[in-house]
Design an enzyme around this catalytic site. Structure first.
Site, PDB file in Angstrom:
ATOM      1  N   TYR A 223       0.852  -1.187   0.000  1.00 33.35           N
ATOM      2  CA  TYR A 223       0.000   0.000   0.000  1.00 33.35           C
ATOM      3  C   TYR A 223       0.887   1.236   0.000  1.00 33.35           C
ATOM      4  CZ  TYR A 223      -3.405   3.548   1.357  1.00 33.35           C
ATOM      5  OH  TYR A 223      -4.181   4.678   1.389  1.00 33.35           O
TER       6      TYR A 223
ATOM      7  N   ASP B 231       9.337   2.879  -0.245  1.00 32.21           N
ATOM      8  CA  ASP B 231       8.283   3.568   0.485  1.00 32.21           C
ATOM      9  C   ASP B 231       8.508   3.257   1.961  1.00 32.21           C
ATOM     10  OD1 ASP B 231       6.068   4.464   1.759  1.00 32.21           O
ATOM     11  OD2 ASP B 231       4.617   3.581   0.369  1.00 32.21           O
TER      12      ASP B 231
ATOM     13  N   LYS C 277       4.046   9.610   8.020  1.00 34.89           N
ATOM     14  CA  LYS C 277       3.731   9.149   9.370  1.00 34.89           C
ATOM     15  C   LYS C 277       4.651   9.761  10.447  1.00 34.89           C
ATOM     16  CE  LYS C 277       0.736   5.525   7.935  1.00 34.89           C
ATOM     17  NZ  LYS C 277       0.799   4.730   6.718  1.00 34.89           N
TER      18      LYS C 277
HETATM   19  C1  LIG Z   1       0.168   5.133   5.292  1.00 34.45           C
HETATM   20  C2  LIG Z   1       1.004   4.815   4.134  1.00 34.45           C
HETATM   21  C3  LIG Z   1       1.034   5.633   2.986  1.00 34.45           C
HETATM   22  C4  LIG Z   1       0.099   6.778   2.795  1.00 34.45           C
HETATM   23  O1  LIG Z   1       0.298   7.796   3.730  1.00 34.45           O
HETATM   24  P1  LIG Z   1      -0.915   8.821   4.031  1.00 34.45           P
HETATM   25  O2  LIG Z   1      -0.281   9.832   4.923  1.00 34.45           O
HETATM   26  O3  LIG Z   1      -1.983   8.009   4.664  1.00 34.45           O
HETATM   27  O4  LIG Z   1      -1.338   9.399   2.727  1.00 34.45           O
HETATM   28  C5  LIG Z   1       1.948   5.340   2.004  1.00 34.45           C
HETATM   29  N1  LIG Z   1       2.775   4.288   2.111  1.00 34.45           N
HETATM   30  C6  LIG Z   1       2.774   3.480   3.179  1.00 34.45           C
HETATM   31  C7  LIG Z   1       3.748   2.348   3.256  1.00 34.45           C
HETATM   32  C8  LIG Z   1       1.874   3.689   4.223  1.00 34.45           C
HETATM   33  O5  LIG Z   1       1.837   2.863   5.248  1.00 34.45           O
END
Ligand SMILES: *Cc1c(COP(=O)(O)O)cnc(C)c1O
Length: 426
Positions: free
Chosen positions: A144, A239, A267
């Site tokens: 994700y 990511d 985050k």
């Molecule tokens: C939460 C998350 C996102 C998206 O971040 P948001 O601040 O919710 O837009 C992208 N990549 C990973 C791995 C995530 O866990």
């Protein structure tokens, strides 16, 4: 445990917000029931609107690594807010914050701040396309990366190569340029790179997967991605929105010693305020406007309140022993949970990294989305509700990580293990 007020708010909310929430995971859709509405939080505890206190292992899905309402972070944010909450002009705080990230994260020489993890990954893809002049992207099933169109593609195994969107409303053109591989399976990546020669701009991966539950990279997986992407002259994007500043100050790339071309952060980096970031070498980042032709902007980007909270958070995390202690707490919890499940005779697979874990109701190792999907999600839902009744707030889905903060205490862990015992045996 009364939930009268939460239930009332949820029924009110459902009339005026889609599903009653501002982000789907909050609606408890996969575990059933009515979500608790929160009123306040401090340290490792949250309180709902009915006055129930729970030990929190969601921690806002990761940002609250120092615990809720950490006084140092809150003071920094309040101080910054008193001097103005947004200028739309550069600030010293942005320079201070950038320096900290550049110093901590191996792959980042130059960084751009945005307002969410989604913006970070969306911009990273644009940057990869700009840099390579290619259009296709490879992602992993179960990975994700936020709700950017091109990344909302997850396709089941048989459809993996066809880029079928897993959300409606995604332009089929975007979905078609996204190729899907299996996590921990280098052959699947190699196959896609070879069947799309000269077309793949980047491979985007969570170096520690956190969104199919916690799944660790097997030995050689990240190294293999590094050499395959080099060989095919495309970029490797890590990511690290979850793993960044969580498994180490330098993220998973520092613990595994594999350096991506582009890194996405989110985050934790905002200390509980909306921040994301993407960074790379100075050469790659020279594509980004105003220096280069790749446009990306944001009214609230580098927001001073968020930068101040981020700086305070990174400074706290940079103190000696923080990650060693977090690893010890994680191990205590994960080992304890393992023992309780074994004692109860309930099959479980527990995957963990520093400050992260998932309990899969399964008896086969979980190494990718296929094995993550083979878990007993109904059993997880029952367990989840019993845990809440016993004062422990877990992620309301089998496919999410438990987040452990630096302020979860021995006592929290003991209470949690007792709750697990009651939930399985009681
Ligand atoms: C939460 C998350 C996102 C998206 O971040 P948001 O601040 O919710 O837009 C992208 N990549 C990973 C791995 C995530 O866990």
């Amino acid at each position: 445990m009364s939930r009268v007020r939460s239930e009332q708010l949820f029924s009110d909310a459902k009339l005026i917000m889609p599903g009653g929430v501002n982000s789907p995971a909050r609606a408890w859709g996969s575990v059933g029931g009515s979500p608790i509405f929160l009123e306040k939080a401090a340290g490792s505890s949250i309180w709902d609107v009915d006055g129930n206190e729970l030990v929190d292992y969601v921690c806002s899905w990761g940002p609250m690594i120092l615990g809720h309402a950490n006084p140092v972070v809150i003071d920094a944010a309040i101080d910054a807010a008193r001097s103005g909450t947004s200028f739309g002009a550069p600030t010293e705080l942005e320079v201070e914050m950038s320096r900290r990230v550049v110093d901590a994260v191996p792959s980042i020489e130059v960084i751009r701040f945005v307002s969410s993890g989604t913006e970070a990954t969306m911009s990273a893809l644009r940057l990869a396309r700009a840099k390579t002049g290619r259009n296709k992207i490879i992602k992993f099933r179960g990975g994700y990366h936020g709700h950017e169109d091109a990344l909302l593609v997850e396709a089941g195994s048989g459809l993996a190569n066809q880029g079928i969107a897993s959300s409606s409303g995604v332009h089929p053109g975007y979905a078609a340029s996204t190729l899907v591989s299996e996590y921990n399976d280098l052959e699947s990546v190699k196959g896609l790179l070879e069947s799309n020669p000269g077309e793949v701009a980047a491979v985007i991966v969570e170096p520690i997967a956190g969104n199919m539950g916690v799944v660790l990279p097997v030995d050689g997986f990240l190294e293999g991605l590094r050499s395959l992407t080099r060989e095919h002259q495309c970029l490797l994007i890590f990511d690290e929105v979850i793993s960044g500043f969580r498994v180490a100050l330098g993220g998973a790339q520092s613990t595994f010693g594999v350096t991506p071309d582009i890194t996405c952060l989110g985050k934790i980096i905002g200390g509980g305020f909306p921040v994301g970031a993407y960074g790379a070498s100075a050469e790659i980042m020279s594509e980004v406007a105003p220096l280069g032709p790749m446009y990306q902007a944001g009214t609230l980007s580098g927001n001073p309140v968020a930068m101040a909270a981020g700086i305070a958070t990174l400074d706290e995390l940079g103190k000696p022993g923080v990650y060693q202690d977090l690893q010890i707490a994680t191990d205590k919890l994960a080992n304890g949970v393992t023992n309780v499940f074994a004692k109860a005779g309930v099959p479980a697979v527990i995957n963990r990294a520093c400050g992260l874990m998932t309990v899969f109701f399964s008896n086969i190792q979980v190494t990718n989305m296929e094995t993550a999907s083979a878990t007993d999600r109904e059993a997880y839902g029952v367990f989840f509700h019993k845990m809440v009744d016993n004062g422990v707030y877990l992620p309301p889905s089998q496919y999410e990580a438990w987040f452990i903060s630096t302020v979860h205490t021995e006592r929290n862990i003991k209470l949690t293990l007792e709750a697990v015992e009651r939930s399985l045996i009681g």
